[in-house]
Design a protein around this motif. Structure first.
Motif, PDB file in Angstrom:
ATOM      1  N   ALA A   1     -20.556 -19.244  11.211  1.00  0.00           N
ATOM      2  CA  ALA A   1     -19.875 -18.493  10.158  1.00  0.00           C
ATOM      3  C   ALA A   1     -18.374 -18.513  10.436  1.00  0.00           C
ATOM      4  N   LEU A   2     -17.584 -18.464   9.385  1.00  0.00           N
ATOM      5  CA  LEU A   2     -16.130 -18.493   9.543  1.00  0.00           C
ATOM      6  C   LEU A   2     -15.609 -17.174  10.130  1.00  0.00           C
ATOM      7  N   GLY A   3     -14.624 -17.314  11.023  1.00  0.00           N
ATOM      8  CA  GLY A   3     -13.925 -16.126  11.495  1.00  0.00           C
ATOM      9  C   GLY A   3     -12.897 -15.715  10.461  1.00  0.00           C
ATOM     10  N   ALA A   4     -12.199 -14.600  10.763  1.00  0.00           N
ATOM     11  CA  ALA A   4     -11.260 -14.055   9.786  1.00  0.00           C
ATOM     12  C   ALA A   4     -10.169 -15.057   9.403  1.00  0.00           C
ATOM     13  N   GLU A   5      -9.655 -15.780  10.395  1.00  0.00           N
ATOM     14  CA  GLU A   5      -8.558 -16.704  10.134  1.00  0.00           C
ATOM     15  C   GLU A   5      -9.024 -17.881   9.264  1.00  0.00           C
ATOM     16  N   ALA A   6     -10.171 -18.439   9.633  1.00  0.00           N
ATOM     17  CA  ALA A   6     -10.714 -19.574   8.873  1.00  0.00           C
ATOM     18  C   ALA A   6     -11.058 -19.145   7.449  1.00  0.00           C
ATOM     19  N   GLU A   7     -11.517 -17.930   7.312  1.00  0.00           N
ATOM     20  CA  GLU A   7     -11.876 -17.416   5.998  1.00  0.00           C
ATOM     21  C   GLU A   7     -10.619 -17.325   5.114  1.00  0.00           C
ATOM     22  N   SER A   8      -9.550 -16.830   5.719  1.00  0.00           N
ATOM     23  CA  SER A   8      -8.297 -16.694   5.001  1.00  0.00           C
ATOM     24  C   SER A   8      -7.740 -18.062   4.581  1.00  0.00           C
ATOM     25  N   LYS A   9      -7.869 -19.032   5.479  1.00  0.00           N
ATOM     26  CA  LYS A   9      -7.408 -20.395   5.168  1.00  0.00           C
ATOM     27  C   LYS A   9      -8.234 -21.004   4.040  1.00  0.00           C
ATOM     28  N   ALA A  10      -9.526 -20.743   4.098  1.00  0.00           N
ATOM     29  CA  ALA A  10     -10.413 -21.290   3.066  1.00  0.00           C
ATOM     30  C   ALA A  10     -10.022 -20.730   1.698  1.00  0.00           C
ATOM     31  N   ARG A  11      -9.686 -19.426   1.685  1.00  0.00           N
ATOM     32  CA  ARG A  11      -9.264 -18.821   0.428  1.00  0.00           C
ATOM     33  C   ARG A  11      -7.969 -19.472  -0.063  1.00  0.00           C
ATOM     34  N   ALA A  12      -7.027 -19.694   0.879  1.00  0.00           N
ATOM     35  CA  ALA A  12      -5.751 -20.305   0.508  1.00  0.00           C
ATOM     36  C   ALA A  12      -5.967 -21.706  -0.064  1.00  0.00           C
ATOM     37  N   SER A  13      -7.019 -22.373   0.380  1.00  0.00           N
ATOM     38  CA  SER A  13      -7.285 -23.737  -0.116  1.00  0.00           C
ATOM     39  C   SER A  13      -7.975 -23.703  -1.472  1.00  0.00           C
ATOM     40  N   GLY A  14      -8.242 -22.494  -1.976  1.00  0.00           N
ATOM     41  CA  GLY A  14      -8.973 -22.393  -3.247  1.00  0.00           C
ATOM     42  C   GLY A  14     -10.438 -22.743  -3.067  1.00  0.00           C
ATOM     43  N   TRP A  15     -10.932 -22.527  -1.855  1.00  0.00           N
ATOM     44  CA  TRP A  15     -12.344 -22.790  -1.536  1.00  0.00           C
ATOM     45  C   TRP A  15     -12.703 -24.251  -1.785  1.00  0.00           C
ATOM     46  N   ALA A  16     -11.710 -25.117  -1.499  1.00  0.00           N
ATOM     47  CA  ALA A  16     -11.963 -26.550  -1.698  1.00  0.00           C
ATOM     48  C   ALA A  16     -12.972 -27.042  -0.669  1.00  0.00           C
ATOM     49  N   LYS A  17     -13.791 -27.918  -1.101  1.00  0.00           N
ATOM     50  CA  LYS A  17     -14.852 -28.467  -0.251  1.00  0.00           C
ATOM     51  C   LYS A  17     -14.287 -29.051   1.042  1.00  0.00           C
ATOM     52  N   VAL A  18     -14.943 -28.777   2.128  1.00  0.00           N
ATOM     53  CA  VAL A  18     -14.511 -29.316   3.423  1.00  0.00           C
ATOM     54  C   VAL A  18     -15.015 -30.752   3.529  1.00  0.00           C
ATOM     55  N   ARG A  19     -14.083 -31.671   3.807  1.00  0.00           N
ATOM     56  CA  ARG A  19     -14.516 -33.062   3.931  1.00  0.00           C
ATOM     57  C   ARG A  19     -15.310 -33.269   5.195  1.00  0.00           C
ATOM     58  N   LYS A  20     -16.389 -33.934   5.045  1.00  0.00           N
ATOM     59  CA  LYS A  20     -17.233 -34.228   6.223  1.00  0.00           C
ATOM     60  C   LYS A  20     -16.895 -35.627   6.707  1.00  0.00           C
ATOM     61  N   LEU A  21     -16.857 -35.763   8.031  1.00  0.00           N
ATOM     62  CA  LEU A  21     -16.534 -37.081   8.585  1.00  0.00           C
ATOM     63  C   LEU A  21     -17.783 -37.945   8.590  1.00  0.00           C
TER      64      LEU A  21
END
Lengths: 233, 166
Positions: free
Chosen positions: A213-233
């Protein structure tokens, strides 16, 4: 002539011809016993309709909606503990005057609606999912639980509001709600961990979660990205 | 996304739940019955003929499931009512007087044989005409009316015995 119960019943059900109706009316005028029986059957008809009418205004249990939805979405989580969970829902329905599923089918105030009939988040739920961070939600009516990415890299967030808990996953510009379940009272505290979620929601989280699960910081970053899909390698 | 068939079913759910409540007398059993009906309807959707009544088709499926359940439980009627009567109506919606009547009626319904309960439910709860009810239940008109009459006489007798005026 003798007025049978069958005639009186057909009378109150509106199934008699005009001539037969007049016959019953005449008999009721002349014979108090007939009038009493007729009145009893009238009250029974009205009483039965009134007795069950309130069911129409009850919130539809999540399990039933999931059953309808089942055929279109193979990924919907089976409500395994349905038998055990139903009494809790019905008790909950009685306790909570609020209509938890403002499905656009004629009950509930429109602004109470959280989920559209195609199971996408709408209204206040959609904006809470867009904006609210788990670490900073004050006394918001809708509580966000855990945020994580699913196996396809899409963000998913658990939430609870008005006696229901669910999972929402980012899809396009909105949030799809693959599972929604009523919560028992005991489960509504300590929401942060998936284990306190209703079984159906917890199972859906388990099934989809990739990594932690995302921590507080990662959650905040995800929101800033507009919840854009995370690219998988 | 839900397709048109599923959306139609969702719109029917309040009515199907009301009908089921009058048959089983208790909320959890009623929702189980609706769920069975919905699941079977979805799995057999190719058997439904567009242009015919979807609600009646699902009600027929529910009738079959209800009768199976009553048979499975032997001579005992499916959920005789009496324990869970507060589920019959939302107390906040119904007035106190109405609630007493509703409880007594629900209890009396639970004592009727399944076939009479079905006839009474179709006409008095679902509000169908005799012709419509006979069609949904797939019984001759004469059978429907005799079940309706016997069922309603029994309901009134039961309510009278409890000192409740219907």
């Amino acid at each position: 002539m003798t007025i049978t119960d069958a005639m009186l019943i057909a009378y109150v059900d509106g199934e008699l011809s005009a001539e037969e109706k007049r016959e019953v009316d005449r008999a009721a005028e002349l014979d108090a016993a007939v009038a009493t029986r007729l009145a009893a059957h009238k009250r029974l008809r009205v009483g039965m309709a009134d007795a069950y009418a309130p069911v129409l205004d009850e919130a539809i249990p999540a399990a039933l909606l999931a059953a309808v939805k089942g055929a279109s979405d193979a990924k919907v989580v089976a409500f395994a503990p349905r038998r055990a969970a139903l009494p809790a829902w019905t008790a909950l329905a009685a306790m909570a005057a609020c209509l938890v599923l403002g499905l656009a089918i004629g009950f509930g105030a429109p602004d109470a609606a959280l989920v559209a009939s195609d199971m996408t988040a709408k209204g206040k739920l959609a904006s809470a999912l867009d904006r609210q961070l788990a670490a900073d939600q004050g006394d918001a009516a809708i509580r966000i639980g855990v945020t994580f990415t699913d196996t396809a890299g899409a963000y998913c967030r658990t939430f609870q509001a008005n006696g229901v808990a669910g999972l929402a996953c980012r899809e396009g510009e909105g949030w799809r709600v693959p599972v929604l379940s009523a919560i028992s009272r005991q489960a509504s505290d300590g929401f942060r961990t998936a284990s306190s979620l209703p079984a159906a929601v917890a199972a859906a989280v388990d099934e989809r979660m990739a990594g932690e699960a995302l921590g507080a910081e990662a959650e905040s970053k995800a929101r800033a990205s507009g919840w854009a899909k995370v690219r998988k390698l | 996304m839900l397709d048109a068939f599923q959306r139609e079913i969702i719109e029917l759910l309040p009515r199907l739940r009301r009908l089921a409540r009058s048959l089983t007398g208790e909320a959890a059993d009623a929702d189980d019955l609706v769920q069975t009906g919905v699941e079977r309807a979805l799995s057999r959707r190719d058997q439904w003929q567009p242009g015919t009544r979807l609600d009646w088709w699902i009600m027929r499926i529910m009738r079959n499931a209800f009768i199976d359940e009553v048979r499975r439980k032997g001579r005992t009627a499916l959920s005789a009512g009496g324990e869970d009567l507060d589920h019959i109506a939302d107390p906040s919606v119904a007035s106190v007087d109405l609630k007493i009547d509703a409880m007594a009626l629900n209890q009396a319904m639970g004592r009727l044989p399944a076939d009479q309960r079905l006839a009474v439910a179709m006409v008095l709860v679902e509000g169908l005409s005799y012709a419509e009810a006979a069609e949904v239940l797939e019984i001759p008109a004469g059978t429907l009316t005799s079940r309706l009459v016997r069922g309603r006489q029994a309901l009134l007798a039961e309510l009278g015995a409890q000192g409740v005026t219907a």
